[in-house]
Design a protein around this motif. Structure first.
Motif, mmCIF file in Angstrom:
data_model
loop_
_atom_site.group_PDB
_atom_site.id
_atom_site.type_symbol
_atom_site.label_atom_id
_atom_site.label_comp_id
_atom_site.label_asym_id
_atom_site.label_seq_id
_atom_site.Cartn_x
_atom_site.Cartn_y
_atom_site.Cartn_z
ATOM 1 N N SER A 1 0.840 -1.205 0.000
ATOM 2 C CA SER A 1 0.000 0.000 0.000
ATOM 3 C C SER A 1 0.869 1.246 0.000
ATOM 4 O O SER A 1 0.577 2.226 -0.705
ATOM 5 C CB SER A 1 -0.913 0.010 1.230
ATOM 6 N N GLN A 2 1.933 1.233 0.796
ATOM 7 C CA GLN A 2 2.860 2.366 0.825
ATOM 8 C C GLN A 2 3.422 2.623 -0.564
ATOM 9 O O GLN A 2 3.550 3.774 -1.002
ATOM 10 C CB GLN A 2 3.993 2.061 1.810
ATOM 11 N N GLY A 3 3.762 1.545 -1.269
ATOM 12 C CA GLY A 3 4.300 1.712 -2.618
ATOM 13 C C GLY A 3 3.296 2.322 -3.570
ATOM 14 O O GLY A 3 3.605 3.280 -4.293
ATOM 15 N N TRP A 4 2.074 1.790 -3.595
ATOM 16 C CA TRP A 4 1.058 2.305 -4.511
ATOM 17 C C TRP A 4 0.642 3.732 -4.153
ATOM 18 O O TRP A 4 0.378 4.554 -5.034
ATOM 19 C CB TRP A 4 -0.164 1.389 -4.510
ATOM 20 N N ARG A 5 0.602 4.041 -2.873
ATOM 21 C CA ARG A 5 0.177 5.364 -2.428
ATOM 22 C C ARG A 5 1.207 6.445 -2.777
ATOM 23 O O ARG A 5 0.858 7.603 -3.010
ATOM 24 C CB ARG A 5 -0.056 5.334 -0.908
ATOM 25 N N THR A 6 2.477 6.057 -2.844
ATOM 26 C CA THR A 6 3.565 7.023 -2.980
ATOM 27 C C THR A 6 4.092 7.157 -4.398
ATOM 28 O O THR A 6 4.538 8.234 -4.803
ATOM 29 C CB THR A 6 4.728 6.628 -2.039
ATOM 30 N N VAL A 7 4.049 6.085 -5.177
ATOM 31 C CA VAL A 7 4.799 6.047 -6.434
ATOM 32 C C VAL A 7 4.429 7.180 -7.393
ATOM 33 O O VAL A 7 5.302 7.802 -8.003
ATOM 34 C CB VAL A 7 4.643 4.668 -7.122
ATOM 35 N N GLY A 8 3.148 7.491 -7.518
ATOM 36 C CA GLY A 8 2.738 8.540 -8.445
ATOM 37 C C GLY A 8 3.073 9.937 -7.980
ATOM 38 O O GLY A 8 3.039 10.887 -8.781
ATOM 39 N N ARG A 9 3.405 10.084 -6.718
ATOM 40 C CA ARG A 9 3.792 11.378 -6.176
ATOM 41 C C ARG A 9 5.286 11.632 -6.294
ATOM 42 O O ARG A 9 5.752 12.750 -6.051
ATOM 43 C CB ARG A 9 3.361 11.478 -4.705
ATOM 44 N N VAL A 10 6.045 10.581 -6.628
ATOM 45 C CA VAL A 10 7.497 10.692 -6.710
ATOM 46 C C VAL A 10 7.992 10.602 -8.151
ATOM 47 O O VAL A 10 8.816 11.416 -8.587
ATOM 48 C CB VAL A 10 8.168 9.582 -5.865
ATOM 49 N N PHE A 11 7.477 9.638 -8.877
ATOM 50 C CA PHE A 11 7.945 9.402 -10.246
ATOM 51 C C PHE A 11 6.948 9.949 -11.262
ATOM 52 O O PHE A 11 5.732 9.910 -11.038
ATOM 53 C CB PHE A 11 8.142 7.903 -10.480
ATOM 54 N N ASP A 12 7.470 10.456 -12.374
ATOM 55 C CA ASP A 12 6.627 10.838 -13.506
ATOM 56 C C ASP A 12 6.308 9.561 -14.284
ATOM 57 O O ASP A 12 7.189 8.954 -14.895
ATOM 58 C CB ASP A 12 7.352 11.834 -14.404
#
Length: 396
Positions: free
Chosen positions: A24-35
């Motif tokens: 969940s941490q990965g899915w919640r964060t990935v779009g906020r960090v990577f284009d």
């Protein structure tokens, strides 16, 4: 501002405990960090306990909660299914999701047996012809230091590989009164320290070496053969007893030790134990070649130790490489040099690589085929241990 035409990828996840929280941490964060070319959306999370899964959905940011994984797979807003359940259900859920036209990310080890893993690979191959992708979640590959180590080996910085040695040590079941949780029961977990920890270090050894193991010689041991049945829910990996009066048999290994041989002739040694008192999550790997050596320690996961054996002896020795530069894998999207990342970031990077594979239609790594090959190594380890350490080839 995101355009209305931006593509999205609806994610549905089965499981909400330790790995569910990490994913969940990965899915919640990935779009906020990577284009990313496609924006992941946390559509639904699934678990058997309605209250618990609803609480997990609220805590981790999932839009909906389901109690039937079949219903979750059937949702129109789910295009990718993330399997974070115990190993006994991996094959059934993953195959059903692939046959329903979904992409699949499945936690390691891929399955509880070679037969199950083979069925998953066949389903993934059929799905690939329809444009779907499937990946197994060996998250430690996504530590920037590990990814950079792979680059160094591929560039020939170590020369001809001679030795690989790996240990993965924990201590959360040292207490003989720790309850008989699912990880200690073969029907759910498949194996003990071997599958839980050994699968990681087999994958890392092969990934960094760039080649596969062809045979092993092994022994395994179960130190505590009976434990109290859980009196209630046991969360995460704890080290203290929480069981009731009734007891049941431990049906998995507590520790596994084995040697291995690569096709090139390089040799390897492995140790996986959940009985190493004082070791919480200690994973160490070292590779030795004729031109140099390279070592990684998960407790210092932003660093590598590198020895260049081509330098004059008077000036040579191990030196630290701090893997925090934007030129290092994944790190151009994060913080300035010297600002360290942690365990949870490996799941962010895993989500990134999965999204890119879906968007680009490329086969992600590690693939289900890679997961099957690790399963074959684990099976060879068990076979060797049953035959009192007899050298056992790993089937191709």
């Amino acid at each position: 501002m995101e355009s209305p035409e931006a593509k999205t990828l609806g994610v549905g996840m089965v499981g909400y405990a330790f790995m569910g929280a990490a994913h969940s941490q990965g899915w919640r964060t990935v779009g906020r960090v990577f284009d990313l070319p496609t924006r992941p959306v946390m559509s639904a999370i699934c678990g058997r306990d309605a209250d618990a899964v609803r609480a997990a959905a609220d805590r981790h940011g999932w839009a909906a909660a389901e109690t039937d994984w079949r219903s979750m797979i059937a949702r129109d807003d789910v295009q990718l299914v993330d399997v974070c359940t115990p190993g006994d259900s991996h094959a059934e859920i993953a195959i059903a999701a692939l046959e329903a036209g979904k992409h699949v990310l499945c936690e390691k080890p891929l399955a509880n047996s070679v037969t199950e893993a083979q069925a998953m690979v066949e389903a993934a191959r059929r799905a690939r012809e329809r444009g779907q992708v499937a990946m197994v979640g060996f998250n430690y590959r996504r530590a920037p230091a590990i990814a950079y180590a792979r680059r160094m080996v591929a560039q020939g910085r170590l020369g001809v590989l001679r030795h690989v040695r790996v240990t993965y040590l924990q201590d959360w079941i040292v207490d003989p009164e720790f309850p008989l949780v699912w990880r200690l029961r073969r029907e759910y977990a498949g194996s003990g320290a071997l599958g839980d920890l050994g699968s990681h270090i087999v994958d890392l050894a092969q990934y960094l070496a760039g080649e596969r193991l062809i045979g092993v010689s092994a022994l395994t041991e179960t130190f505590i053969r009976e434990r109290p049945l859980p009196a209630g829910a046991v969360a995460g990996l704890g080290g203290s007893g929480a069981g009731g009066a009734a007891r049941g048999p431990v049906t998995v290994d507590d520790a596994a030790l084995f040697t291995g041989r690569f096709g090139s002739g390089a040799v390897a040694s492995f140790e996986a134990s959940r009985f190493a008192a004082g070791r919480k999550n200690s994973l160490r790997i070292e590779l030795n070649g004729d031109h140099g050596s390279l070592a990684f320690d998960l407790e210092r996961l932003n660093e590598l130790s590198f020895h260049d054996h081509t330098e004059p002896a008077a000036d040579s020795g191990f030196r630290r490489i701090l893997v925090t530069e934007p030129e290092h894998p994944y790190l151009d999207a994060w913080w300035p040099p010297g600002h360290a990342l942690g365990y949870e970031h490996t799941f962010v990077h895993q989500a990134r690589d999965m999204v890119l594979a879906v968007a680009e239609g490329t086969g992600p790594e590690p693939s289900f085929e890679d997961g099957l090959q690790v399963q074959r190594v684990l099976a060879a380890v068990e076979e060797s241990a049953e035959k009192n350490c007899v050298y056992t080839p790993v089937p191709v």
